[in-house]
Scaffold this motif. Structure first.
Motif, PDB file in Angstrom:
ATOM      1  N   TYR A  94       0.847  -1.190   0.000  1.00 39.44           N
ATOM      2  CA  TYR A  94       0.000   0.000   0.000  1.00 39.44           C
ATOM      3  C   TYR A  94       0.882   1.239   0.000  1.00 39.44           C
ATOM      4  O   TYR A  94       2.098   1.146   0.193  1.00 39.44           O
ATOM      5  CB  TYR A  94      -0.974   0.017   1.182  1.00 39.44           C
ATOM      6  CG  TYR A  94      -0.352   0.306   2.531  1.00 39.44           C
ATOM      7  CD1 TYR A  94       0.278  -0.683   3.264  1.00 39.44           C
ATOM      8  CD2 TYR A  94      -0.408   1.590   3.076  1.00 39.44           C
ATOM      9  CE1 TYR A  94       0.832  -0.414   4.489  1.00 39.44           C
ATOM     10  CE2 TYR A  94       0.157   1.866   4.319  1.00 39.44           C
ATOM     11  CZ  TYR A  94       0.779   0.857   5.012  1.00 39.44           C
ATOM     12  OH  TYR A  94       1.338   1.120   6.226  1.00 39.44           O
ATOM     13  N   GLY A  95       0.258   2.379  -0.226  1.00 38.40           N
ATOM     14  CA  GLY A  95       0.999   3.638  -0.233  1.00 38.40           C
ATOM     15  C   GLY A  95       0.304   4.659   0.650  1.00 38.40           C
ATOM     16  O   GLY A  95       0.532   4.727   1.847  1.00 38.40           O
ATOM     17  N   CYS A  96      -0.640   5.412   0.045  1.00 42.92           N
ATOM     18  CA  CYS A  96      -1.276   6.522   0.755  1.00 42.92           C
ATOM     19  C   CYS A  96      -2.281   6.078   1.807  1.00 42.92           C
ATOM     20  O   CYS A  96      -2.543   6.794   2.758  1.00 42.92           O
ATOM     21  CB  CYS A  96      -1.992   7.407  -0.256  1.00 42.92           C
ATOM     22  SG  CYS A  96      -3.349   6.536  -1.090  1.00 42.92           S
ATOM     23  N   SER A  97      -2.871   4.940   1.629  1.00 41.19           N
ATOM     24  CA  SER A  97      -3.929   4.377   2.483  1.00 41.19           C
ATOM     25  C   SER A  97      -5.228   5.170   2.431  1.00 41.19           C
ATOM     26  O   SER A  97      -6.114   4.969   3.252  1.00 41.19           O
ATOM     27  CB  SER A  97      -3.475   4.189   3.934  1.00 41.19           C
ATOM     28  OG  SER A  97      -3.556   5.379   4.649  1.00 41.19           O
ATOM     29  N   GLY A 145      -6.802   5.966  -0.848  1.00 43.02           N
ATOM     30  CA  GLY A 145      -7.452   5.902  -2.160  1.00 43.02           C
ATOM     31  C   GLY A 145      -6.873   6.774  -3.241  1.00 43.02           C
ATOM     32  O   GLY A 145      -7.530   7.023  -4.257  1.00 43.02           O
ATOM     33  N   ASN A 146      -5.622   7.266  -3.077  1.00 40.04           N
ATOM     34  CA  ASN A 146      -5.057   8.164  -4.093  1.00 40.04           C
ATOM     35  C   ASN A 146      -4.009   7.550  -4.991  1.00 40.04           C
ATOM     36  O   ASN A 146      -3.847   7.956  -6.132  1.00 40.04           O
ATOM     37  CB  ASN A 146      -4.414   9.381  -3.407  1.00 40.04           C
ATOM     38  CG  ASN A 146      -5.457  10.355  -2.950  1.00 40.04           C
ATOM     39  OD1 ASN A 146      -6.420  10.599  -3.669  1.00 40.04           O
ATOM     40  ND2 ASN A 146      -5.298  10.880  -1.748  1.00 40.04           N
ATOM     41  N   CYS A 147      -3.247   6.567  -4.464  1.00 44.53           N
ATOM     42  CA  CYS A 147      -2.059   6.144  -5.210  1.00 44.53           C
ATOM     43  C   CYS A 147      -2.251   4.864  -6.032  1.00 44.53           C
ATOM     44  O   CYS A 147      -1.517   4.642  -6.992  1.00 44.53           O
ATOM     45  CB  CYS A 147      -0.889   5.945  -4.243  1.00 44.53           C
ATOM     46  SG  CYS A 147      -1.138   4.563  -3.124  1.00 44.53           S
ATOM     47  N   GLY A 148      -3.157   4.030  -5.666  1.00 44.98           N
ATOM     48  CA  GLY A 148      -3.376   2.777  -6.400  1.00 44.98           C
ATOM     49  C   GLY A 148      -2.424   1.661  -6.012  1.00 44.98           C
ATOM     50  O   GLY A 148      -2.505   0.551  -6.551  1.00 44.98           O
ATOM     51  N   CYS A 185      -2.366  -0.174  -3.478  1.00 41.43           N
ATOM     52  CA  CYS A 185      -2.984  -1.299  -2.750  1.00 41.43           C
ATOM     53  C   CYS A 185      -3.872  -2.137  -3.663  1.00 41.43           C
ATOM     54  O   CYS A 185      -4.673  -2.933  -3.162  1.00 41.43           O
ATOM     55  CB  CYS A 185      -3.777  -0.787  -1.561  1.00 41.43           C
ATOM     56  SG  CYS A 185      -5.185   0.214  -2.062  1.00 41.43           S
ATOM     57  N   CYS A 240      -7.561  -0.375   0.380  1.00 35.60           N
ATOM     58  CA  CYS A 240      -7.763   0.678   1.389  1.00 35.60           C
ATOM     59  C   CYS A 240      -9.157   1.276   1.314  1.00 35.60           C
ATOM     60  O   CYS A 240      -9.511   2.104   2.155  1.00 35.60           O
ATOM     61  CB  CYS A 240      -6.703   1.768   1.263  1.00 35.60           C
ATOM     62  SG  CYS A 240      -6.874   2.783  -0.208  1.00 35.60           S
TER      63      CYS A 240
HETATM   64  S1  FES Z   1      -2.974   2.731  -0.549  1.00 35.00           S
HETATM   65 FE1  FES Z   1      -3.076   4.320  -1.999  1.00 35.00          FE
HETATM   66  S2  FES Z   1      -4.884   3.848  -3.085  1.00 35.00           S
HETATM   67 FE2  FES Z   1      -4.873   2.380  -1.497  1.00 35.00          FE
END
Ligand code: FES
Length: 486
Positions: free
Chosen positions: A198-201, A203-206, A208, A240
């Protein structure tokens, strides 16, 4: 139809650990089918469980939650749409079962009529045999099976668990966990110690993205990342943003230390907790839009007011935005000086990391020995919480060798030992004879080759400890060390 239950749900129902269930499977005292336990087998293997009374199970859960402190679930109920979908599914199951029972009742009355019809033209013996058959059927229909109350109570418990939670299996790693309350799949995985990508957690980075293989999920958090139609068609979801409606199987990558990229973020001081004049905890809060991704046992570099230092993280990734660092008072460490001279709440701190490979071998079910030298307790604390979340280790023994900072989180360690049957906490007084202390520890483990050992302290302490443990039969690949002065 067979009523099969996944191991994680069985562990919840009987109030035991997944490790204990796996031991039963290995020893042949619990049969499984495709890794699942059939309802009648569960009743056979746990004949003394009081299914109608889950008070004991709730009590243990509450103690565990208190021991974990900040991991107390604030939001007990599932998202209302998820809850509605689960109730709808349960209603469908009820309707299907009722329709089937009505059909069986109809078949029985046809059978009755058929027997009447056949009886008419038969001789005395056959009529008698048909009479006996009819009496047999009527008697067994009227009789309540001896286990009926138990079966009913077990099914009721299991249904409640299915309404309040869902079971998740990750492929190909085979990790399993339960999604409770209104957690997303990502939040539940992190609580369970499963490090999904995951990245941003938010919903922005994709990052996850994962693929739903079976089961149903529902979007419970808004997200801006746009999935292509082809991705959606092939079952791609954002972990996320989605919660599980029912038991799901998901294809996703479980990351190791080398999969996690370096991050830079500005975090805020939430509080400074001074344990004693020698050691303090710095509680930090990551921004909502950028959580730190790390594995339990890793470290970070902190910088503020021109001072910087690298420290092990004492919290675990399940604590979401909260990051805890423990720092020893040290005149040669400018950041330590800054911390003890006073950092204000809400001050910004630059954070870089994570670093290090002192992480849990999470596929291992071997018993674990943790050895913490002084403030080496910090990464050990993080690893212990991870090991507890995974619930796979046969046992966990913590040996804390104190330095001038003492056992500054003694109460927490005692709470773990009180709450968990398989956790042992042993303190070792500060002494110049460290080698003797280590020799006394290993002497208590004649079967040291069965264990994984995780030790944290200065490089010199670790070198000595490694020599003692390996000399007493610990295989080298089962020794893992995290230096606090690296
Ligand atoms: S962690 Fe970034 S979109 Fe889900």
């Amino acid at each position: 139809m067979d009523h099969l239950l996944p191991l994680s749900r069985v562990a919840k129902l009987v109030g035991t650990s997944r490790h204990a269930l796996q031991e039963m499977i290995r020893s042949g005292t619990l049969d499984t089918f495709d890794g699942m336990v059939e309802l009648n087998e569960l009743l056979r293997a746990f004949p003394d469980t009081k299914w109608e009374d889950d008070a004991e199970f709730r009590r243990i859960t509450e103690i565990k939650e208190r021991a974990f402190g900040k991991r107390v679930f604030e939001r007990a109920l599932p998202d209302k749409e998820v809850l509605a979908a689960r109730l709808f599914e349960l209603g469908n199951e009820y309707a299907a079962t009722k329709a089937l029972l009505m059909h069986y009742s109809q078949v029985l009355s046809w059978l009755d009529e058929k027997i009447d019809e056949i009886e008419e033209d038969q001789n005395k013996e056959t009529r008698h045999a048909l009479h006996v058959l009819r009496a047999f059927i009527v008697r067994h229909l009227a009789e309540i099976p001896p286990d009926a109350a138990k079966v009913q109570a077990l099914i009721a418990q299991e249904r409640i668990l299915k309404i309040m939670s869902a079971h998740v299996t990750i492929k190909p790693s085979g990790h399993e966990f339960i999604v409770e309350s209104n957690d997303t799949l990502l939040e539940a995985a992190l609580r369970a110690g499963v490090s999904l990508d995951y990245g941003c957690s938010n919903g922005n980075c994709g990052d996850c993205r994962a693929r739903l293989i079976s089961g149903e999920v529902r979007k419970v958090r808004a997200h801006d990342y746009v999935l292509s139609q082809a991705e959606k068609d092939s079952g791609v979801i954002l972990l996320c943003s989605c919660a599980a409606v029912n038991d799901v199987v998901i294809e996703a990558n479980v990351a190791g230390a080398s999969d996690i990229h370096q991050q830079q973020l500005v975090v805020k001081v939430k509080a400074v907790e001074v344990f004693n004049p020698q050691v303090a905890a710095l509680h930090l809060l990551a921004p909502r839009s950028q959580r730190l991704r790390y594995l339990a046992g890793q470290s970070v570099r902190l910088s503020a007011h021109g001072a910087s230092g690298r420290y092990a993280i004492a919290s675990c990734p399940c604590e979401e935005r909260h990051i805890e660092i423990q720092v020893l008072r040290n005149a040669d460490d400018a950041f330590s000086q800054l911390l003890f001279s006073g950092l204000n709440a809400n001050e910004n701190i630059e954070l870089e990391g994570p670093y290090g490979e002192f992480v849990l071998e999470d596929a291992s079910t071997r018993p674990i020995i943790f050895v913490a030298f002084g403030v080496g307790f910090a990464p050990v604390k993080s690893l212990i919480q991870h090991a507890m979340s995974l619930d796979l280790a046969e046992s966990i023994d913590l040996h804390w060798l104190a330095d001038e900072a003492g056992y500054y989180q003694n109460n927490l360690c005692r709470a773990w030992a009180d709450a968990l049957d398989n956790f042992t906490y042993i303190t070792h007084a500060s002494t110049t004879e460290v080698e003797t202390t280590l020799a006394n520890i290993v002497n208590d483990y004649p079967d040291l080759h069965r264990f994984d050992v995780y030790a944290a302290g200065t490089a010199a302490q670790l070198q000595l400890a490694k020599r003692v443990f390996l000399k007493h039969g610990l295989p080298a690949q089962q020794w893992r060390a995290g230096a606090t002065d690296a």
